[in-house]
Design an enzyme around this catalytic site. Structure first.
Site, PDB file in Angstrom:
ATOM      1  CG  HIS A  71      -0.725   0.629   2.537  1.00 22.47           C
ATOM      2  ND1 HIS A  71      -0.522  -0.888   3.232  1.00 22.47           N
ATOM      3  CD2 HIS A  71       0.067   1.268   2.932  1.00 22.47           C
ATOM      4  CE1 HIS A  71       0.094   0.220   4.359  1.00 22.47           C
ATOM      5  NE2 HIS A  71       0.243   1.733   3.880  1.00 22.47           N
ATOM      6  CG  ASP A 115      -0.129  -3.808   2.561  1.00 24.19           C
ATOM      7  OD1 ASP A 115       0.228  -3.415   1.962  1.00 24.19           O
ATOM      8  OD2 ASP A 115      -0.206  -3.008   3.672  1.00 24.19           O
ATOM      9  CD  GLN A 207      -2.149   8.755   8.305  1.00 23.88           C
ATOM     10  OE1 GLN A 207      -2.402   9.249   9.490  1.00 23.88           O
ATOM     11  NE2 GLN A 207      -3.186   8.192   7.678  1.00 23.88           N
ATOM     12  N   GLY A 208       2.646   6.283   9.133  1.00 27.63           N
ATOM     13  CA  GLY A 208       3.634   6.862   8.064  1.00 27.63           C
ATOM     14  C   GLY A 208       4.904   6.275   8.722  1.00 27.63           C
ATOM     15  CG  ASP A 209       5.326   4.499  11.810  1.00 24.14           C
ATOM     16  OD1 ASP A 209       6.341   4.998  11.645  1.00 24.14           O
ATOM     17  OD2 ASP A 209       4.780   4.693  13.139  1.00 24.14           O
ATOM     18  CB  SER A 210       2.537   2.044   5.820  1.00 23.31           C
ATOM     19  OG  SER A 210       1.686   2.199   6.204  1.00 23.31           O
TER      20      SER A 210
END
Ligand SMILES: *[C@@H]1O[C@H](CO)[C@@H](O)[C@H](O)[C@H]1NC(C)=O
Length: 258
Positions: A71, A115, A207-210
């Site tokens: 993603h 993912d 959010q942003g660690d994905s």
């Protein structure tokens, strides 16, 4: 603001905005209540960037090959860069262009499934104590195993609070069956094969660690994938189960090019 980044940014905003409203909406995951660390404590960690902006984390598999979440790849691979070997997401280390991405062919965006993505770099990284590869786990970790998640993501769920220096949080693994019985069950959100969970009171990815690493016993066990909110009670962070995809990774690393 360049258009492609603006689009990404809008996607990021909208995915956050609908969180409280549509219960089935997943947020991109992010580190809440972690501590800052130098990159040498997690030298496999990289920042994936678009025109100088951090969008996701990733991990080094070898000098030219990286692993992240599917993603994270909303843009063509050649628009991405990887920063390795720096504690800071905006400066230092080695910044190298991506030339090719191999997304899992079964990847679906909502809810995230399969993912996982491999990236090929244009040039080889110079490996060192600050930029080094990590091995893939062969077995999914047992329930209760201690694991570490790291990244430059948000440290507060609802604020645009991204960190400049790398953070890490210590979590406890939750197996798929147990995770499925969490509050995700009430929301009819499925923890399917290929997913594994981790949590610890008040600590989580955000959010942003994905795309970033979840590490246990020195092996990569998870890729930050999704969660309902960040560090919300009853909603563990959900990760791509690396051991489950090990054969896919090894096969596709061979065919990725060199
Ligand atoms: C690796 O080191 C060499 C020699 O110092 C340098 O020329 C090269 O640019 C470095 N590679 C990267 C990816 O920074």
């Amino acid at each position: 603001m360049p258009i492609s980044w603006a689009l990404l940014f809008i996607q990021l905003l909208s995915s956050t905005a609908v969180l409280g409203v549509r219960q089935t909406t997943q947020s991109h995951l992010r580190i809440v209540n972690g501590i800052t660390i130098p990159i040498s404590f997690a030298p496999w960690q990289v920042s994936i960037q678009v025109m100088g902006n951090h969008i996701c984390g990733g991990s080094i598999l070898n000098a030219k090959k990286f692993i992240t979440a599917a993603h994270c790849l909303n843009l063509p691979a050649h628009q991405l860069q990887v920063r390795a070997g720096s504690t800071f997401r905006n400066t230092g280390g080695q910044l190298v262009n991506v030339v090719y991405a191999k997304k899992h062919s079964g990847y679906v965006g909502s809810p995230y499934k399969h993912d996982i993505t491999l990236l090929l770099l244009k040039r080889k990284l110079n490996l060192s104590y600050k930029a080094n590869k990590i091995d893939l786990a062969s077995n999914s970790p047992y329930d209760g195993t201690t694991a570490f998640v790291s990244g430059w993501g948000r440290y507060v769920e609802d604020k645009n609070a991204f960190t400049i220096d790398l953070r890490i949080a210590v979590l406890s693994m939750i197996d798929r069956g147990t995770c499925q019985k969490s509050k995700y069950a009430e929301r009819k959100m499925k923890i399917t094969k290929g997913m594994i969970c981790a949590a610890s009171g008040g600590k989580d990815a955000c959010q942003g660690d994905s795309g970033g690493p979840l590490v246990a016993n020195g092996k990569l066990v998870g890729i930050v994938s999704w969660g309902l909110g960040c560090a919300k009670r009853g909603f563990p962070g959900v990760y791509t189960d690396v051991a489950y995809y090990r054969d896919w990774v090894l096969k596709n690393m061979d065919t990725l090019g060199s």
